[in-house]
Design a protein around this motif. Structure first.
Motif, PDB file in Angstrom:
ATOM      1  N   ILE A 194      34.304 151.378 163.061  1.00 52.69           N
ATOM      2  CA  ILE A 194      34.846 152.704 163.329  1.00 52.69           C
ATOM      3  C   ILE A 194      35.257 152.844 164.789  1.00 52.69           C
ATOM      4  O   ILE A 194      36.309 153.411 165.106  1.00 52.69           O
ATOM      5  CB  ILE A 194      33.829 153.809 162.930  1.00 52.69           C
ATOM      6  CG1 ILE A 194      34.423 155.197 163.174  1.00 52.69           C
ATOM      7  CG2 ILE A 194      32.522 153.635 163.657  1.00 52.69           C
ATOM      8  CD1 ILE A 194      35.623 155.526 162.329  1.00 52.69           C
ATOM      9  N   HIS A 237      40.935 155.974 158.041  1.00 49.67           N
ATOM     10  CA  HIS A 237      39.807 155.841 157.108  1.00 49.67           C
ATOM     11  C   HIS A 237      40.017 154.630 156.195  1.00 49.67           C
ATOM     12  O   HIS A 237      39.079 153.863 155.934  1.00 49.67           O
ATOM     13  CB  HIS A 237      39.683 157.113 156.279  1.00 49.67           C
ATOM     14  CG  HIS A 237      38.573 157.066 155.268  1.00 49.67           C
ATOM     15  ND1 HIS A 237      37.240 157.072 155.631  1.00 49.67           N
ATOM     16  CD2 HIS A 237      38.607 156.987 153.900  1.00 49.67           C
ATOM     17  CE1 HIS A 237      36.490 157.009 154.544  1.00 49.67           C
ATOM     18  NE2 HIS A 237      37.290 156.951 153.482  1.00 49.67           N
ATOM     19  N   VAL A 244      39.480 151.406 158.205  1.00 50.75           N
ATOM     20  CA  VAL A 244      38.035 151.217 158.435  1.00 50.75           C
ATOM     21  C   VAL A 244      37.392 150.643 157.174  1.00 50.75           C
ATOM     22  O   VAL A 244      36.593 149.697 157.236  1.00 50.75           O
ATOM     23  CB  VAL A 244      37.362 152.552 158.829  1.00 50.75           C
ATOM     24  CG1 VAL A 244      35.841 152.425 158.750  1.00 50.75           C
ATOM     25  CG2 VAL A 244      37.774 152.956 160.235  1.00 50.75           C
TER      26      VAL A 244
END
Length: 541
Positions: A344, A408, A411
């Motif tokens: 992240i 997102h 990740v």
């Protein structure tokens, strides 16, 4: 050879003690003499004798005053006080101070030597005990590093209460109490051998940085292959920042001496509560993630990053994008060496470096998402995985609708790739650990058996081997080896009539005293008690 120092104001008595005993013949070095305590103390500070023989009544500074000074500064020195019968109360006071023995004057050389010999036996016994404990601490250092690493995990996840954290820190000899804190994450590696964790330069750097940590009174935690974490403390935010600046400057001065070594650091923000260390750690992790995005050695401060100190302020235009500069090697490098928990931070910093307006472009967002996908697939195919392991982005899906959804998605696929990478590594490392265990089973009787020797045998760095051994077995190498040897010793104690000293040698301990100490420490009873049928609970501390 033990050293003896004499303090006596009567010249005749002093000469008699010095000359009527052949100190060298009896195994002692007569290292000095003085006529009173005031003259004696600086000489004793310099000579550091093992035994001081002193009269109790002397001008300028008497024997009791001298004894107090000696025991305060050099508590290991044993003291014999010479006294007259009428001075018995003084002698009792001397014993309270820590004087080993008091003798009445006059005393013959033979009697004094007998007392010195008895005291020398006690000194040697204490020295042996101290050496045994020091050896135990050296051998258990791997366990200590593991416990400190676990403590750091508790500190930055908030999974323990403050009283629990303080208690754990106290157990490990780490004072965690302070008014202000900050975290620094650091890593060094060879520029020519990225996976070389055991070069002479890195070992030398590690030793020098340990000395710096002690000098600056900071708390250092080993993070295995991810380098180390340092907690800096201060009584105020201003003091904390000054200590941090001084520490980092001295650290960089050391690191810059090694041209073949690359270093990188990330500095968190100051916090004034122990439970807020997680915030400082998160900011430090963001800065630390830049080690995959830059080539040069540097230490990035998260506060300065937020203020734009490291940002290129040129306006971004989609027409100015040079796709060759979208270096996918940075992503590949992270997939090879990064940790799942860092994904992240890496992705956020990767996109931040593209500019705030870059991901607002649908075309550019689609490009970067697809590029990341193909980069991850290419990496996994290199590990013999199918591309179907990773969910492909759909141009009409939610994935490409916003910067947040795109990040997102990236990740997620990078975390999945690292999970698969670690699974592959775990299978490969399982074979390495099996080889290590076989080697232990075949060579446990060799006293020289140690982590460094086994690391050389399987062609790993000791630090890397320690990490994978713990991951695969749930135990540190030294605990596994010690438990294996103790189990063999228990078998021999119960099934043979061999002496403990013989058994000690057969399970890898040439020093029978150390074997007995370790057996009692881990099993809760002595070897003799165990042979007699007693059992105890192991003490792993």
């Amino acid at each position: 050879m033990l050293k003896v120092f004499l303090v006596e104001d009567e010249f005749v008595v002093r000469e008699g003690i010095k000359k009527n005993i052949d100190w060298t013949l009896h195994g002692y070095e007569f290292c000095g003499e003085a006529s009173d305590g005031e003259l004696a103390f600086p000489m004793i500070q310099k000579q550091k004798p093992d035994i001081v023989i002193t009269d109790i009544r002397m001008p300028f500074m008497d024997g009791l005053e001298l004894s107090r000074l000696i025991k305060k500064e050099m508590p290991w020195i044993e003291i014999i006080i010479l006294t007259g019968h009428q001075e018995f109360e003084y002698a009792k006071e001397g014993i309270k101070i820590g004087v080993a023995q008091y003798l009445s004057k006059p005393i013959s050389g033979e009697e004094l030597l007998r007392e010195v010999d008895a005291l020398a036996s006690k000194i040697e016994e204490k020295r042996q005990e101290r050496e045994i404990k020091e050896q135990y601490m050296r051998e258990m250092e791997e366990n200590l590093l593991k416990e400190k690493k676990e403590l750091f995990g508790y500190l930055v996840t908030g999974s323990k209460s403050v009283p629990e954290l303080l208690e754990l820190g106290d157990k490990l000899g780490m004072d965690l109490s302070a008014m202000w804190y900050s975290i620094v994450l650091m890593k060094t590696q060879s520029m020519y051998h990225a996976h070389d964790e055991y070069s002479n330069s890195l070992i030398e750097i590690e030793d020098r940085l340990k000395q710096l940590d002690m000098k600056m009174n900071v708390l250092s935690f080993d993070r295995n292959l991810e380098g180390k974490a340092i907690i800096i403390k201060g009584d105020s935010e201003e003091e904390l920042k000054q200590i941090q600046t001084d520490y980092l400057q001295q650290m960089e001065d050391i690191l810059k001496e090694y041209k073949q070594v690359r270093y990188f650091g990330g500095v968190g923000i100051p916090v004034n509560r122990l439970r807020e260390l997680s915030t400082s750690f998160e900011r430090a992790s963001h800065a630390f993630a830049h080690r995959y995005l830059v080539a040069d050695s540097c230490i990035l401060n998260s506060e300065e990053m937020e203020q734009g100190f490291y940002v290129n302020h040129e306006n971004f235009s989609i027409h100015d994008v040079n796709t060759k500069q979208m270096d996918r090697n940075k992503i590949k490098e992270f997939l090879k060496l990064g940790d799942r928990a860092e994904v992240i931070y890496f992705v956020e910093e990767f996109f931040k470096d593209l500019g705030s307006s870059a991901m607002k472009s649908n075309i550019f967002r689609q490009y970067i998402v697809m590029d990341a996908y193909f980069c991850v697939v290419d990496f996994l195919e290199g590990l013999q995985f199918q591309s179907s392991e990773i969910e492909a982005p759909d141009a009409q899906s939610f994935v490409l609708q916003s910067q947040e959804s795109a990040m997102h998605y990236i990740v997620q696929i990078m975390q999945k790739a690292i999970e698969l990478r670690d699974k592959t590594a775990s299978n490969r490392y399982g074979d390495i650990v099996d080889e290590v265990i076989r080697y232990i089973e075949e060579n446990y009787a060799e006293e020289e058996l140690c982590l460094n020797l086994l690391a050389s045998h399987v062609n790993f760095s000791p630090n890397h081997l320690s990490m994978i051994f713990s991951q695969q077995t749930g135990q540190t190498f030294i605990k596994y080896l010690t438990d294996f040897r103790m189990n063999k010793a228990k078998e021999l104690l119960r099934c043979t009539g061999k002496r403990s000293s013989v058994i000690a040698t057969e399970v890898g301990y040439k020093d029978s005293h150390y074997f007995s100490y370790l057996f009692k420490k881990t099993q809760g009873v002595t070897p003799t008690q165990y042979r007699g049928g007693k059992s105890g609970e192991g003490d792993e501390s």
